[in-house]
Motif scaffolding. Structure first.
Motif, PDB file in Angstrom:
ATOM      1  N   TYR A   1      -3.040   0.806  -4.035  1.00 51.46           N
ATOM      2  CA  TYR A   1      -3.457  -0.524  -3.405  1.00 51.46           C
ATOM      3  C   TYR A   1      -3.089  -1.582  -4.937  1.00 51.46           C
ATOM      4  O   TYR A   1      -2.327  -2.785  -3.540  1.00 51.46           O
ATOM      5  CB  TYR A   1      -4.869  -0.957  -3.296  1.00 51.46           C
ATOM      6  CG  TYR A   1      -5.602  -0.199  -2.070  1.00 51.46           C
ATOM      7  CD1 TYR A   1      -6.114   0.960  -2.337  1.00 51.46           C
ATOM      8  CD2 TYR A   1      -4.846  -0.086  -0.308  1.00 51.46           C
ATOM      9  CE1 TYR A   1      -6.552   1.624  -1.097  1.00 51.46           C
ATOM     10  CE2 TYR A   1      -5.913   0.609   0.219  1.00 51.46           C
ATOM     11  CZ  TYR A   1      -6.731   1.714   0.179  1.00 51.46           C
ATOM     12  OH  TYR A   1      -7.296   2.330   0.854  1.00 51.46           O
TER      13      TYR A   1
ATOM     14  N   GLN B   1       3.429   0.472   2.728  1.00 48.88           N
ATOM     15  CA  GLN B   1       3.176  -0.107   4.424  1.00 48.88           C
ATOM     16  C   GLN B   1       3.435  -1.266   3.444  1.00 48.88           C
ATOM     17  O   GLN B   1       3.025  -2.208   2.435  1.00 48.88           O
ATOM     18  CB  GLN B   1       1.775  -0.139   5.040  1.00 48.88           C
ATOM     19  CG  GLN B   1       1.100  -1.541   5.414  1.00 48.88           C
ATOM     20  CD  GLN B   1      -0.588  -1.840   6.195  1.00 48.88           C
ATOM     21  OE1 GLN B   1      -1.201  -1.800   4.638  1.00 48.88           O
ATOM     22  NE2 GLN B   1      -0.891  -1.881   7.147  1.00 48.88           N
TER      23      GLN B   1
ATOM     24  N   LEU C   1       0.460   5.929   0.418  1.00 51.84           N
ATOM     25  CA  LEU C   1       0.001   5.971   0.762  1.00 51.84           C
ATOM     26  C   LEU C   1       0.187   7.460   0.752  1.00 51.84           C
ATOM     27  O   LEU C   1       1.863   8.030   0.702  1.00 51.84           O
ATOM     28  CB  LEU C   1      -0.789   6.791   1.967  1.00 51.84           C
ATOM     29  CG  LEU C   1      -1.627   4.938   3.011  1.00 51.84           C
ATOM     30  CD1 LEU C   1      -1.789   5.241   4.457  1.00 51.84           C
ATOM     31  CD2 LEU C   1      -2.487   5.506   1.831  1.00 51.84           C
TER      32      LEU C   1
ATOM     33  N   THR D   1       0.917  -1.214  -0.392  1.00 48.56           N
ATOM     34  CA  THR D   1      -0.380  -0.005   0.267  1.00 48.56           C
ATOM     35  C   THR D   1       0.945   1.027   0.210  1.00 48.56           C
ATOM     36  O   THR D   1       1.740   1.633   0.781  1.00 48.56           O
ATOM     37  CB  THR D   1      -1.066   0.089   1.293  1.00 48.56           C
ATOM     38  OG1 THR D   1      -1.245  -1.434   1.163  1.00 48.56           O
ATOM     39  CG2 THR D   1      -1.526   1.485   1.205  1.00 48.56           C
TER      40      THR D   1
ATOM     41  N   GLY E   1       1.290  -7.564   5.630  1.00 50.43           N
ATOM     42  CA  GLY E   1       1.461  -7.961   6.689  1.00 50.43           C
ATOM     43  C   GLY E   1       1.348  -7.695   7.764  1.00 50.43           C
ATOM     44  O   GLY E   1       1.694  -8.798   9.008  1.00 50.43           O
ATOM     45  N   THR E   2       1.845  -6.091   7.889  1.00 46.28           N
ATOM     46  CA  THR E   2       1.849  -4.984   8.928  1.00 46.28           C
ATOM     47  C   THR E   2       1.228  -4.094   9.543  1.00 46.28           C
ATOM     48  O   THR E   2       0.578  -3.479   7.900  1.00 46.28           O
ATOM     49  CB  THR E   2       3.467  -5.312   8.899  1.00 46.28           C
ATOM     50  OG1 THR E   2       3.356  -3.659   8.159  1.00 46.28           O
ATOM     51  CG2 THR E   2       4.396  -6.333   8.746  1.00 46.28           C
ATOM     52  N   TYR E   3       0.785  -3.922  10.078  1.00 43.52           N
ATOM     53  CA  TYR E   3       0.261  -2.377  10.196  1.00 43.52           C
ATOM     54  C   TYR E   3       0.963  -1.071   9.896  1.00 43.52           C
ATOM     55  O   TYR E   3       0.359  -0.229  10.051  1.00 43.52           O
ATOM     56  CB  TYR E   3      -0.491  -2.354  11.567  1.00 43.52           C
ATOM     57  CG  TYR E   3      -1.208  -3.505  11.921  1.00 43.52           C
ATOM     58  CD1 TYR E   3      -0.938  -4.548  11.999  1.00 43.52           C
ATOM     59  CD2 TYR E   3      -2.589  -3.599  10.873  1.00 43.52           C
ATOM     60  CE1 TYR E   3      -2.578  -5.676  12.115  1.00 43.52           C
ATOM     61  CE2 TYR E   3      -3.877  -4.690  11.110  1.00 43.52           C
ATOM     62  CZ  TYR E   3      -3.207  -5.723  11.666  1.00 43.52           C
ATOM     63  OH  TYR E   3      -4.430  -6.778  11.571  1.00 43.52           O
ATOM     64  N   LYS E   4       2.778  -1.465   9.760  1.00 43.20           N
ATOM     65  CA  LYS E   4       3.101  -0.592  10.063  1.00 43.20           C
ATOM     66  C   LYS E   4       3.270   0.199   8.967  1.00 43.20           C
ATOM     67  O   LYS E   4       3.425  -0.279   7.873  1.00 43.20           O
ATOM     68  CB  LYS E   4       4.429  -1.099  10.292  1.00 43.20           C
ATOM     69  CG  LYS E   4       4.675  -1.027  11.303  1.00 43.20           C
ATOM     70  CD  LYS E   4       6.149  -2.018  11.956  1.00 43.20           C
ATOM     71  CE  LYS E   4       7.254  -1.699  11.858  1.00 43.20           C
ATOM     72  NZ  LYS E   4       8.365  -2.055  12.282  1.00 43.20           N
ATOM     73  N   TYR E   5       3.268   2.062   9.184  1.00 44.35           N
ATOM     74  CA  TYR E   5       3.428   2.876   7.336  1.00 44.35           C
ATOM     75  C   TYR E   5       5.033   3.736   8.003  1.00 44.35           C
ATOM     76  O   TYR E   5       5.587   3.634   9.138  1.00 44.35           O
ATOM     77  CB  TYR E   5       2.083   3.448   7.463  1.00 44.35           C
ATOM     78  CG  TYR E   5       1.041   2.859   7.169  1.00 44.35           C
ATOM     79  CD1 TYR E   5       0.037   2.654   7.294  1.00 44.35           C
ATOM     80  CD2 TYR E   5       0.786   3.493   5.442  1.00 44.35           C
ATOM     81  CE1 TYR E   5      -1.166   2.089   6.917  1.00 44.35           C
ATOM     82  CE2 TYR E   5       0.362   2.096   4.730  1.00 44.35           C
ATOM     83  CZ  TYR E   5      -0.685   1.882   5.195  1.00 44.35           C
ATOM     84  OH  TYR E   5      -2.312   1.310   5.458  1.00 44.35           O
ATOM     85  N   ILE E   6       5.426   2.987   7.092  1.00 43.83           N
ATOM     86  CA  ILE E   6       7.130   3.987   6.540  1.00 43.83           C
ATOM     87  C   ILE E   6       6.525   5.641   6.167  1.00 43.83           C
ATOM     88  O   ILE E   6       6.672   4.912   4.506  1.00 43.83           O
ATOM     89  CB  ILE E   6       8.065   3.290   6.691  1.00 43.83           C
ATOM     90  CG1 ILE E   6       8.030   1.290   6.995  1.00 43.83           C
ATOM     91  CG2 ILE E   6       9.706   3.582   6.653  1.00 43.83           C
ATOM     92  CD1 ILE E   6       8.087   2.092   8.620  1.00 43.83           C
ATOM     93  N   PHE E   7       7.211   6.475   6.385  1.00 44.73           N
ATOM     94  CA  PHE E   7       7.231   7.589   5.831  1.00 44.73           C
ATOM     95  C   PHE E   7       8.822   7.957   4.882  1.00 44.73           C
ATOM     96  O   PHE E   7       9.871   7.409   4.979  1.00 44.73           O
ATOM     97  CB  PHE E   7       7.300   8.795   6.567  1.00 44.73           C
ATOM     98  CG  PHE E   7       5.606   8.452   7.278  1.00 44.73           C
ATOM     99  CD1 PHE E   7       4.521   7.707   7.671  1.00 44.73           C
ATOM    100  CD2 PHE E   7       4.640   9.293   6.461  1.00 44.73           C
ATOM    101  CE1 PHE E   7       3.436   7.242   8.086  1.00 44.73           C
ATOM    102  CE2 PHE E   7       2.982   9.590   6.661  1.00 44.73           C
ATOM    103  CZ  PHE E   7       2.514   8.485   7.529  1.00 44.73           C
ATOM    104  N   GLY E   8       8.273   8.441   3.504  1.00 46.62           N
ATOM    105  CA  GLY E   8       9.465   9.686   3.425  1.00 46.62           C
ATOM    106  C   GLY E   8      10.070  10.810   3.076  1.00 46.62           C
ATOM    107  O   GLY E   8       8.956  11.368   4.441  1.00 46.62           O
TER     108      GLY E   8
END
Lengths: 112, 111
Positions: free
Chosen positions: B50, B92, B33, B31, B95-102
């Motif tokens: 997505y 994202q 965003l 994903t 299998g994880t709920y974590k979002y990593i930001f640029g």
């Protein structure tokens, strides 16, 4: 309107004095996150809850703790704030895997 | 840890110009965003992607999910003064709920 609410918007604390930031949501999302954002930097994930399951990031200092007493509320506790902890703290929520992140307005923490 | 490289770091453009920014990663994401953040406020969601290859528009904004699933771009057409702000991508992994930001792109629009 469904939303993520953070209180207070601005918090001033003294070096070493414990502080608690709060977040509430009306979205009924099962995941809640705390991000730290320093000036002009990307938000950095501290930890997140999936329901009551707590997930800490490996590099989150022990000084930072969190509580989620129910679905709607989540708290960030900083046990002994240092000057380097001054930042914007962002709470976010999402629903399930691939759910989009909805952010609150943030709490700007100042440490004197 | 994982990192998203976002470019350009900052842009100064004239009102009415089109803008393009992108995010790349060494990891595959499920994903993507895109957010806009105004000073002193939380990030506001612009577009969610997505599927690899997906192209999605939201008014003057268009974003695409890269075929390799390691990149994404955001275009803003006919920029206006209120487009000023910092734009962040977030990814994202499966299998994880974590979002990593640029790292963010700071946009300034000159009237």
């Amino acid at each position: 309107d469904a939303m993520v609410i953070q209180n207070p918007r601005y918090q001033v604390t003294q070096f070493g004095k414990p502080v608690t930031l709060s977040c509430s949501q009306t979205l009924n999302h099962n995941v809640m996150y705390w991000y730290q954002q320093k000036s002009s930097q990307a938000p950095k994930l501290l930890f997140h809850y999936y329901d009551k399951d707590f997930n800490n990031e490996a590099d989150t200092p022990d000084n930072f703790q969190s509580r989620r007493p129910n679905t709607s509320f989540c708290f960030l506790d900083i046990r002994s704030p240092g000057l380097g902890d001054a930042a914007m703290y962002l709470c976010a929520t999402s629903q399930g895997l691939a759910g989009v992140l909805f952010f609150g307005p943030g709490t700007r923490l100042t440490v004197l | 840890g994982q990192q998203l490289n976002q470019s350009p770091q900052s842009m100064f453009i004239q009102e009415g110009e089109d803008v393009s920014m992108n995010c790349t990663s060494s990891s595959i994401f499920n994903t993507w965003l895109w957010y806009k953040q105004d000073p002193g406020e939380g990030p506001v969601l612009l577009i969610a992607l997505y599927k690899a290859g997906e192209l999605t528009s939201n008014g003057r904004l268009t974003a695409q999910f890269g075929i390799t699933r390691k990149d994404s771009f955001l275009n803003i057409s006919a920029s206006i003064p209120s487009d000023v702000g910092i734009y962040f991508c977030a990814g994202q992994t499966s299998g994880t709920y974590k979002y990593i930001f640029g790292t963010g792109t700071r946009l300034k629009v000159l009237a």
